[in-house]
Motif scaffolding. Sequence first.
Motif, mmCIF file in Angstrom:
data_model
loop_
_atom_site.group_PDB
_atom_site.id
_atom_site.type_symbol
_atom_site.label_atom_id
_atom_site.label_comp_id
_atom_site.label_asym_id
_atom_site.label_seq_id
_atom_site.Cartn_x
_atom_site.Cartn_y
_atom_site.Cartn_z
ATOM 1 N N THR A 142 32.943 -36.574 28.499
ATOM 2 C CA THR A 142 33.168 -35.124 28.511
ATOM 3 C C THR A 142 32.129 -34.410 27.658
ATOM 4 O OG1 THR A 142 34.674 -35.471 26.658
ATOM 5 C CG2 THR A 142 35.690 -35.176 28.827
ATOM 6 N N ASP A 194 32.996 -38.751 35.175
ATOM 7 C CA ASP A 194 32.779 -37.373 34.724
ATOM 8 C C ASP A 194 34.139 -36.721 34.505
ATOM 9 O OD1 ASP A 194 32.260 -34.737 34.336
ATOM 10 O OD2 ASP A 194 31.122 -34.429 36.189
ATOM 11 N N ASP A 196 34.665 -33.961 32.752
ATOM 12 C CA ASP A 196 34.582 -32.512 32.549
ATOM 13 C C ASP A 196 35.249 -31.768 33.697
ATOM 14 O OD1 ASP A 196 33.303 -32.392 30.151
ATOM 15 O OD2 ASP A 196 31.298 -32.058 30.971
ATOM 16 N N GLU A 205 37.327 -38.071 41.317
ATOM 17 C CA GLU A 205 36.552 -38.814 40.326
ATOM 18 C C GLU A 205 37.341 -40.049 39.867
ATOM 19 O OE1 GLU A 205 33.544 -38.298 39.775
ATOM 20 O OE2 GLU A 205 33.072 -39.302 37.891
#
Length: 218
Positions: A142, A194, A196, A205
């Motif tokens: 992150t 990922d 974020d 994801e």
Amino acid sequence: MSANNVKPFTVFVEGNIGSGKTTFLEHFRQFEDITLLTEPVEMWRDLKGCNLLELMYKDPEKWAMTFQSYVSLTMLDMHRRPAPTPVKLMERSLFSARYCFVEHIMRNNTLHPAQFAVLDEWFRFIQHNIPIDADLIVYLKTSPSIVYQRIKKRARSEEQCVPLSYIEELHRLHEDWLINRIHAECPAPVLVLDADLDLSQITDEYKRSEHQILRKAV
Ligand code: DCP
């Protein structure tokens, strides 16, 4: 041990505070044959009526040693807990406790060198004498600014005083441990996701990791 006495494929889920480790574990609840071990934060908040997490954030110099020593005990319990399934998925590990959190409070002098030495000796003793299985690490990577916003939004009472600089330092320590491989041993291959992405996109994801985690279950 799994039912046929074969060691489970053991996965640690790692990442900064607020990176979505619990949400990641919840994603895998839909599958059979996985043991999910979420982090014992509730035990840290209530040890015989004492909130160690709160004590640690309110007065780190006085309580960080006590807190991290209890974290080690609860993590060791998770590492040693048998899994009756082919896959065991754990939130965090003794390794992130030592290489990220204890490392941070040693570097910023919250711990007295003697306190650090005791925690480090415990860690080394466990590593050399107690088998800790690790087959894969899922790193929920992150950006510090994003997890900082999430921490503020979720408003866990103990974490209200957490500054961005602390989140940035923890980010660097996770990167040094899992990506740059500086100073610390990495006990298993690392899959980087990922984290974020927001909740509407994160499921895709998470799915990227299903094959590597579940292949041992089929
Ligand atoms: N913590 C700590 N030392 C450790 C482990 C955790 O000080 N060795 C603290 C940091 C957080 C709280 O405990 O205030 C829980 O942190 P985690 O990142 O482990 O868990 P989260 O609930 O934040 O995970 P996520 O939001 O990714 O699900």
